[in-house]
Design a protein around this motif. Structure first.
Motif, short mmCIF file in Angstrom:
data_model
loop_
_atom_site.label_atom_id
_atom_site.label_comp_id
_atom_site.label_asym_id
_atom_site.label_seq_id
_atom_site.Cartn_x
_atom_site.Cartn_y
_atom_site.Cartn_z
N ARG A 412 0.84 -1.20 0.00
CA ARG A 412 0.00 0.00 0.00
C ARG A 412 0.87 1.25 0.00
O ARG A 412 1.77 1.40 0.83
CB ARG A 412 -0.92 0.00 1.22
N ALA A 413 0.61 2.14 -0.94
CA ALA A 413 1.36 3.39 -1.03
C ALA A 413 0.90 4.37 0.03
O ALA A 413 -0.28 4.39 0.41
CB ALA A 413 1.19 4.00 -2.41
N ASP A 414 1.83 5.19 0.50
CA ASP A 414 1.48 6.25 1.45
C ASP A 414 0.89 7.45 0.72
O ASP A 414 -0.07 8.05 1.18
CB ASP A 414 2.73 6.67 2.24
N ARG A 415 1.51 7.80 -0.41
CA ARG A 415 1.02 8.90 -1.22
C ARG A 415 1.14 8.54 -2.70
O ARG A 415 2.09 7.86 -3.10
CB ARG A 415 1.81 10.18 -0.94
N LYS A 421 -1.23 16.02 -9.15
CA LYS A 421 -2.24 16.14 -8.10
C LYS A 421 -2.19 14.91 -7.20
O LYS A 421 -2.15 13.77 -7.69
CB LYS A 421 -3.63 16.27 -8.72
N TRP A 422 -2.23 15.14 -5.90
CA TRP A 422 -2.23 14.03 -4.95
C TRP A 422 -3.59 13.35 -4.98
O TRP A 422 -4.62 13.96 -4.71
CB TRP A 422 -1.94 14.53 -3.53
N ARG A 423 -3.58 12.06 -5.28
CA ARG A 423 -4.81 11.27 -5.28
C ARG A 423 -4.90 10.35 -4.06
O ARG A 423 -5.96 9.89 -3.68
CB ARG A 423 -4.90 10.43 -6.57
N VAL A 424 -3.74 10.03 -3.47
CA VAL A 424 -3.69 9.28 -2.22
C VAL A 424 -2.82 10.05 -1.25
O VAL A 424 -1.70 10.46 -1.60
CB VAL A 424 -3.11 7.86 -2.42
N ILE A 425 -3.33 10.29 -0.05
CA ILE A 425 -2.59 10.98 1.01
C ILE A 425 -2.72 10.18 2.29
O ILE A 425 -3.84 9.81 2.68
CB ILE A 425 -3.11 12.41 1.23
N ASP A 426 -1.60 9.88 2.91
CA ASP A 426 -1.59 9.08 4.14
C ASP A 426 -2.33 7.75 3.97
O ASP A 426 -3.06 7.31 4.85
CB ASP A 426 -2.20 9.87 5.32
N GLY A 427 -2.14 7.15 2.81
CA GLY A 427 -2.72 5.84 2.55
C GLY A 427 -4.22 5.83 2.29
O GLY A 427 -4.83 4.76 2.24
N GLN A 428 -4.82 7.00 2.07
CA GLN A 428 -6.26 7.10 1.83
C GLN A 428 -6.53 7.83 0.52
O GLN A 428 -5.88 8.83 0.21
CB GLN A 428 -6.95 7.87 2.98
N ILE A 429 -7.50 7.34 -0.24
CA ILE A 429 -7.87 7.98 -1.50
C ILE A 429 -8.63 9.26 -1.21
O ILE A 429 -9.63 9.25 -0.46
CB ILE A 429 -8.70 7.04 -2.38
N VAL A 430 -8.18 10.35 -1.79
CA VAL A 430 -8.80 11.65 -1.54
C VAL A 430 -10.26 11.63 -2.01
O VAL A 430 -10.55 11.30 -3.17
CB VAL A 430 -8.03 12.77 -2.27
N GLY A 431 -11.17 11.96 -1.10
CA GLY A 431 -12.58 12.11 -1.46
C GLY A 431 -13.37 10.83 -1.62
O GLY A 431 -14.52 10.87 -2.06
N MET A 432 -12.81 9.68 -1.25
CA MET A 432 -13.55 8.42 -1.43
C MET A 432 -13.93 7.81 -0.10
O MET A 432 -13.11 7.69 0.81
CB MET A 432 -12.72 7.42 -2.25
N ASP A 433 -15.20 7.40 0.01
CA ASP A 433 -15.71 6.69 1.18
C ASP A 433 -15.57 5.19 0.92
O ASP A 433 -16.46 4.57 0.32
CB ASP A 433 -17.17 7.08 1.44
N ILE A 434 -14.47 4.62 1.35
CA ILE A 434 -14.18 3.21 1.06
C ILE A 434 -15.20 2.28 1.73
O ILE A 434 -15.64 1.30 1.12
CB ILE A 434 -12.75 2.84 1.52
N LYS A 435 -15.60 2.57 2.96
CA LYS A 435 -16.55 1.70 3.65
C LYS A 435 -17.88 1.62 2.91
O LYS A 435 -18.46 0.54 2.77
CB LYS A 435 -16.76 2.19 5.08
N SER A 436 -18.35 2.75 2.43
CA SER A 436 -19.60 2.76 1.67
C SER A 436 -19.45 1.99 0.36
O SER A 436 -20.35 1.24 -0.03
CB SER A 436 -20.02 4.20 1.39
N LEU A 437 -18.31 2.18 -0.31
CA LEU A 437 -18.08 1.46 -1.57
C LEU A 437 -18.07 -0.04 -1.33
O LEU A 437 -18.68 -0.80 -2.09
CB LEU A 437 -16.74 1.90 -2.17
N ILE A 438 -17.40 -0.50 -0.28
CA ILE A 438 -17.35 -1.94 0.02
C ILE A 438 -18.76 -2.47 0.26
O ILE A 438 -19.13 -3.54 -0.25
CB ILE A 438 -16.45 -2.21 1.24
N SER A 439 -19.57 -1.75 1.01
CA SER A 439 -20.93 -2.19 1.32
C SER A 439 -21.76 -2.35 0.05
O SER A 439 -22.43 -3.38 -0.15
CB SER A 439 -21.59 -1.20 2.27
N GLN A 440 -21.70 -1.35 -0.82
CA GLN A 440 -22.48 -1.41 -2.06
C GLN A 440 -21.96 -2.51 -2.99
O GLN A 440 -22.75 -3.22 -3.63
CB GLN A 440 -22.41 -0.07 -2.78
#
Length: 452
Positions: A412-415, A421-440
């Motif tokens: 897993r990349a840190d950034r 443009k930074w799309r991943v910061i501190d191991g998290q995708i900017v602007g994406m709700d991963i938990k909601s995506l996994i549920s759907q």
């Protein structure tokens, strides 16, 4: 207005995919790399901001050259866990024929999010499934690509040789030649970008010798040449495929490829396992590229790509995760680690180094898809970058940071930066709700196999 200048400073180590010294970091100006700094060197002009890369390995963004996004919905499905390619496909085709646009959108988000988190900045996808209601599948994927902020080469796949004509796919999954060609032209006209910095491109990708007619292969090659786009297909993945080509066409796979006008440097092939010595030389002379998919090849027991022999003949080599129903992941750094170990079994440790494999995943993959503006750290290249921290337990005691990425299993990349443009910061995708995506996504996956 002057472009913002960012100094990515003080990296622990840098893999540039070339011979440049970037130990002093790099300066990004707008969307491109403006300076590559040697050890102790300072930027030549003032910078607007500094990104501290202390403790990180800096490298070009990884490039994935073979995938099937929709297959994230059928990972680890029990009926196909322990079967080889042909029966695997025959069991899954009826499931995939139930795919609808909303589920494809979710599947594509999951695949691309996983790729992005693994340090991947550019991906291809080979989508060849267009059952009723899925006529605009590539358009669905385009919107997801734009949402994630990655670069993509989406391939308009096709299947036109159904079971009734001696092919492998069921009739409800195939399309007519006219439908395929018309939509291919529409997608090129609407979405294909050209030149350095392109974010969205289209290629033509009849699925495989056992699922498309020779007419579609020939006509796709003609369209690709006329429109100056690339060609992609599966080839020489299994011995069953070789037997099919001999029975159906009276030709081995490379002979068939040449007979339909595909043996050229516009083409890149997924898998490329079962070639003889003469075929390897012919592929090299033509400049045809091979995408190595080690995890899928091991998962389906298909065989091992002869990378060293292919490279020696002049064949470009890249990496791909393949579909997430034969991997069953979309992590390109994990794929690179498996490529390192699998190829060492065939060729030995001296030839298959971490640097060579990371080169396949970056500069080599860029060459497969006809790009020289990505895949390496150099002045003028796109600022597509991945940074990996080595402060997890798995890296403790490691000494060579670049080798540690593969040997210790960075996943897993840190950034991650794409086009400045930074799309991943501190191991998290900017602007994406991963938990909601996994549920759907889980609900869509369950619905796809319901009542089967």
């Amino acid at each position: 207005m002057s472009l913002q200048r960012t100094w990515i400073k003080n990296p622990l180590a840098v893999f540039t995919a070339n011979e440049l010294d970037a130990r002093g970091g790099i300066v990004v100006e707008g969307s491109t790399i403006a300076e590559v700094l040697a050890c102790g060197q300072l930027p030549s002009q003032p910078v607007d901001q500094i990104a501290d890369a202390t403790g990180c390995v800096l490298m070009p963004g990884l490039i994935n050259t073979h995938h099937h996004f929709y297959q994230t919905l059928t990972r680890a499905w029990a009926p196909v866990v322990n079967v080889p390619l042909f029966p695997w496909l025959q069991k899954l085709y009826p499931v995939w024929a139930r795919l609808q646009p909303e589920a494809l959108g979710l599947a594509s988000r999951v695949a691309m999010a996983e790729l992005l988190l693994s340090g991947c900045t550019t991906t291809t996808d080979h989508h060849y499934l267009f059952p009723q209601g899925m006529e605009e599948a590539i358009d669905v994927q385009v919107e997801v690509v734009r949402e994630l902020g990655m670069r993509a080469l989406l391939t308009r796949g096709s299947m036109s040789l159904g079971e009734e004509q001696g092919g492998l796919p069921p009739e409800q999954t195939v399309q007519s030649g006219d439908t395929i060609l018309h939509d291919s032209q529409r997608l090129i006209d609407r979405y294909h970008q050209r030149g350095d910095g392109a974010w969205m491109q289209i290629a033509l990708a009849p699925c495989s010798p056992f699922s498309v007619t020779t007419d579609i292969m020939r006509e796709s090659a003609a369209m690709a040449q006329r429109e100056d786009v690339r060609l992609h297909t599966h080839l020489a993945e299994t011995l069953d495929e070789e037997a099919f080509c001999l029975k159906m066409f009276g030709l081995r796979t490379v002979d068939y490829l040449e007979s339909v006008g595909w043996l050229n440097d516009r083409t890149w092939l997924a898998h490329g396992i079962h070639f003889n010595a003469d075929e390897i030389q012919r592929l090299g002379a033509a400049g045809t590229g091979i995408c190595h998919c080690p995890v899928s090849n091991m998962r389906l027991a298909s065989g091992m790509c002869p990378t060293r022999d292919l490279e020696a003949a002049g064949v470009p080599i890249g990496l791909g995760v393949d579909g997430s129903a034969s991997n069953d992941a979309s992590n390109l750094m994990y794929e690179a680690r498996q490529a390192l170990y699998l190829q060492r079994l065939k060729y030995g440790a001296e030839y298959v180094t971490p640097e060579r494999v990371l080169g396949w995943a970056t500069r080599g993959s860029a060459k497969l898809i006809g790009r020289d503006d990505i895949g390496q750290i150099a002045v003028g290249k796109q600022a597509d970058l991945a940074l990996f921290r080595l402060d997890e337990l798995r890296f403790s005691g490691s000494h060579d940071p670049v080798s540690a990425l593969l040997l210790c299993g960075a996943e897993r990349a840190d950034r991650v930066m794409v086009g400045g443009k930074w799309r991943v910061i501190d191991g998290q995708i900017v602007g994406m709700d991963i938990k909601s995506l996994i549920s759907q996504h889980r609900k869509a996956a369950a619905a796809l196999i319901a009542d089967l």
